[in-house]
Scaffold this motif. Structure first.
Motif, PDB file in Angstrom:
ATOM      1  N   GLN A 226      45.535  45.614  31.179  1.00  0.00           N
ATOM      2  CA  GLN A 226      45.876  46.966  30.763  1.00  0.00           C
ATOM      3  C   GLN A 226      44.895  47.980  31.337  1.00  0.00           C
ATOM      4  N   LEU A 227      43.669  47.532  31.595  1.00  0.00           N
ATOM      5  CA  LEU A 227      42.656  48.420  32.155  1.00  0.00           C
ATOM      6  C   LEU A 227      42.961  48.773  33.606  1.00  0.00           C
ATOM      7  N   VAL A 228      43.360  47.767  34.386  1.00  0.00           N
ATOM      8  CA  VAL A 228      43.622  47.965  35.817  1.00  0.00           C
ATOM      9  C   VAL A 228      45.057  47.540  36.119  1.00  0.00           C
ATOM     10  N   PRO A 229      45.974  48.474  36.259  1.00  0.00           N
ATOM     11  CA  PRO A 229      47.370  48.117  36.556  1.00  0.00           C
ATOM     12  C   PRO A 229      47.482  47.292  37.833  1.00  0.00           C
ATOM     13  N   GLY A 230      48.244  46.207  37.749  1.00  0.00           N
ATOM     14  CA  GLY A 230      48.458  45.359  38.914  1.00  0.00           C
ATOM     15  C   GLY A 230      47.429  44.267  39.097  1.00  0.00           C
ATOM     16  N   LEU A 231      46.411  44.217  38.233  1.00  0.00           N
ATOM     17  CA  LEU A 231      45.364  43.209  38.352  1.00  0.00           C
ATOM     18  C   LEU A 231      45.891  41.845  37.913  1.00  0.00           C
ATOM     19  N   GLU A 232      45.639  40.824  38.703  1.00  0.00           N
ATOM     20  CA  GLU A 232      46.117  39.480  38.368  1.00  0.00           C
ATOM     21  C   GLU A 232      45.178  38.846  37.338  1.00  0.00           C
ATOM     22  N   THR A 233      45.752  38.369  36.244  1.00  0.00           N
ATOM     23  CA  THR A 233      44.966  37.752  35.181  1.00  0.00           C
ATOM     24  C   THR A 233      45.566  36.402  34.804  1.00  0.00           C
ATOM     25  N   GLU A 234      44.795  35.658  34.043  1.00  0.00           N
ATOM     26  CA  GLU A 234      45.248  34.366  33.533  1.00  0.00           C
ATOM     27  C   GLU A 234      44.558  34.113  32.198  1.00  0.00           C
ATOM     28  N   ASP A 235      45.333  33.914  31.143  1.00  0.00           N
ATOM     29  CA  ASP A 235      44.799  33.695  29.795  1.00  0.00           C
ATOM     30  C   ASP A 235      43.838  34.809  29.388  1.00  0.00           C
ATOM     31  N   ASN A 236      44.202  36.047  29.710  1.00  0.00           N
ATOM     32  CA  ASN A 236      43.429  37.234  29.336  1.00  0.00           C
ATOM     33  C   ASN A 236      42.095  37.355  30.066  1.00  0.00           C
ATOM     34  N   HIS A 237      41.919  36.560  31.127  1.00  0.00           N
ATOM     35  CA  HIS A 237      40.747  36.675  31.984  1.00  0.00           C
ATOM     36  C   HIS A 237      41.184  37.146  33.367  1.00  0.00           C
ATOM     37  N   VAL A 238      40.269  37.774  34.095  1.00  0.00           N
ATOM     38  CA  VAL A 238      40.563  38.220  35.455  1.00  0.00           C
ATOM     39  C   VAL A 238      40.419  37.044  36.417  1.00  0.00           C
ATOM     40  N   LYS A 239      41.412  36.862  37.277  1.00  0.00           N
ATOM     41  CA  LYS A 239      41.345  35.804  38.278  1.00  0.00           C
ATOM     42  C   LYS A 239      40.463  36.276  39.437  1.00  0.00           C
ATOM     43  N   VAL A 240      39.460  35.482  39.777  1.00  0.00           N
ATOM     44  CA  VAL A 240      38.537  35.810  40.861  1.00  0.00           C
ATOM     45  C   VAL A 240      38.315  34.578  41.731  1.00  0.00           C
ATOM     46  N   ASN A 241      37.797  34.825  42.945  1.00  0.00           N
ATOM     47  CA  ASN A 241      37.393  33.714  43.802  1.00  0.00           C
ATOM     48  C   ASN A 241      35.870  33.567  43.748  1.00  0.00           C
ATOM     49  N   ARG A 242      35.315  32.770  44.641  1.00  0.00           N
ATOM     50  CA  ARG A 242      33.872  32.511  44.621  1.00  0.00           C
ATOM     51  C   ARG A 242      33.050  33.768  44.902  1.00  0.00           C
ATOM     52  N   LYS A 243      33.665  34.741  45.560  1.00  0.00           N
ATOM     53  CA  LYS A 243      32.966  36.003  45.841  1.00  0.00           C
ATOM     54  C   LYS A 243      33.150  37.020  44.718  1.00  0.00           C
ATOM     55  N   LEU A 244      33.813  36.601  43.637  1.00  0.00           N
ATOM     56  CA  LEU A 244      34.128  37.464  42.496  1.00  0.00           C
ATOM     57  C   LEU A 244      35.086  38.590  42.885  1.00  0.00           C
ATOM     58  N   GLU A 245      35.878  38.372  43.937  1.00  0.00           N
ATOM     59  CA  GLU A 245      36.915  39.311  44.326  1.00  0.00           C
ATOM     60  C   GLU A 245      38.135  39.106  43.432  1.00  0.00           C
ATOM     61  N   THR A 246      38.752  40.197  43.017  1.00  0.00           N
ATOM     62  CA  THR A 246      39.983  40.126  42.244  1.00  0.00           C
ATOM     63  C   THR A 246      41.179  40.221  43.197  1.00  0.00           C
ATOM     64  N   SER A 247      42.358  40.337  42.639  1.00  0.00           N
ATOM     65  CA  SER A 247      43.574  40.446  43.451  1.00  0.00           C
ATOM     66  C   SER A 247      43.714  41.815  44.116  1.00  0.00           C
ATOM     67  N   ILE A 248      42.870  42.770  43.720  1.00  0.00           N
ATOM     68  CA  ILE A 248      42.915  44.122  44.284  1.00  0.00           C
ATOM     69  C   ILE A 248      41.701  44.330  45.184  1.00  0.00           C
ATOM     70  N   PRO A 249      41.896  44.589  46.468  1.00  0.00           N
ATOM     71  CA  PRO A 249      40.763  44.792  47.379  1.00  0.00           C
ATOM     72  C   PRO A 249      39.831  45.904  46.886  1.00  0.00           C
ATOM     73  N   GLY A 250      38.546  45.611  46.897  1.00  0.00           N
ATOM     74  CA  GLY A 250      37.565  46.588  46.445  1.00  0.00           C
ATOM     75  C   GLY A 250      37.244  46.511  44.977  1.00  0.00           C
ATOM     76  N   CYS A 251      37.971  45.684  44.246  1.00  0.00           N
ATOM     77  CA  CYS A 251      37.741  45.499  42.807  1.00  0.00           C
ATOM     78  C   CYS A 251      37.177  44.103  42.577  1.00  0.00           C
ATOM     79  N   PHE A 252      36.041  44.033  41.905  1.00  0.00           N
ATOM     80  CA  PHE A 252      35.351  42.771  41.637  1.00  0.00           C
ATOM     81  C   PHE A 252      35.156  42.629  40.126  1.00  0.00           C
TER      82      PHE A 252
END
Length: 291
Positions: A226-252
């Protein structure tokens, strides 16, 4: 309007470490959160696995965090961000009264416990709001229901009572409610669901249904989806990779918001990685713009 290199939302161990690392890398940062830092840290009895600080009491660790910020000349902007919008070349962050801009964003808002109310996400922006200061003028002379998760939200409730004709307040905490206004009704029944047609117009509670013009849900932090529209989440957590990148470029993202284990040392480590990743993102963006 000033545009920052990196906006960091949250003043727990993850957000603070991200701010310190970004400052060391000479980035123009905006650190948004509570100047008292994390209540979760301060109230901890003993923290045994924080490297170099064995058997640290929470208040002592919090004091050490504050001193580090002072030494680094890092200031905290005390505000509550209700929305973050990816605008392509930058991010727009909606505060209570101010809109901020940043080239990149690091989310360190902690974990939001519990699921959204049925109807909450459906009517967000259509009768459901997370910020009284932002949206109270829309309900001037109308009826609002407010669900508050801590006593600190009572100032927002009082403000709403000055604007609205009637306010129903549902305090979901154990502390005594310190509010007394003729048009303000303190409710003890449990909110269950938000209903409506084009907009939210009904709050269902354990005692029945209340007809309202809007519902304000005042939590410590907003769920990431709800904070970031379009952000990919799973079980109410933000999905990130090893670099802590989210599904939106520039958002960590870093800390509890990325999932278990909910550990201070893990959050701080992720804050460091997220900041370095944000710096690399900005450097790469600058190289592309210069070509």
């Amino acid at each position: 309007m000033d545009r920052y290199d990196i906006a960091i939302i949250g003043t727990g161990p993850g957000g603070l470490e991200a701010a310190i690392t970004a400052k060391i890398r000479n980035k123009n940062i905006l650190l948004i959160g509570n100047k008292a830092l994390s209540l979760k840290v301060e109230k901890a009895h003993t923290i045994k696995n924080y490297l170099g600080i064995p058997d640290a009491a929470g208040d002592k660790l919090s004091d050490a965090f504050k001193k580090h910020l002072i030494d680094m000349e890092i200031e905290i902007t005390e505000d509550k961000i209700s929305s973050v919008y990816a605008m392509g070349e930058y991010f727009a962050l909606q505060g209570a009264e101010v809109m901020y801009e940043a080239e990149s964003v690091i989310l360190a808002t902690g974990v939001v416990l519990g699921k959204p109310y049925p109807g909450e996400e459906k009517y967000l922006g259509r009768g459901v709001s997370y910020c009284a200061t932002c949206d109270a003028p829309l309900y001037r002379g109308k009826t609002a229901a407010v669900i508050g998760y801590s006593p600190k939200e009572e100032a927002e409730v009082l403000f709403l009572s000055e604007v609205c004709e009637r306010v129903y307040y549902f305090p979901l905490y154990k502390e005594a409610v310190n509010l007394d206004k003729d048009n303000l009704e303190i409710r003890t029944d449990k909110p269950l669901e938000i209903k409506g047609e084009m907009t939210a117009d009904t709050l269902v509670t354990a005692d029945g249904e209340l007809k309202v013009d809007g519902v304000f849900i005042l939590r410590e932090s907003v769920a990431p989806s709800q904070l970031v529209p379009g952000l990919e989440t799973e079980d109410n957590h933000v999905k990130v990779n090893r670099k802590l990148e989210t599904s939106i470029p520039g958002c960590f993202a870093c800390g509890d918001i990325t999932g278990t284990p909910y550990q201070y040392i893990k959050a701080a480590g992720e804050g460091n990685v997220a900041a370095l990743s944000a710096v690399a993102y900005l450097d790469e963006k600058k190289r592309k713009q210069s070509n």
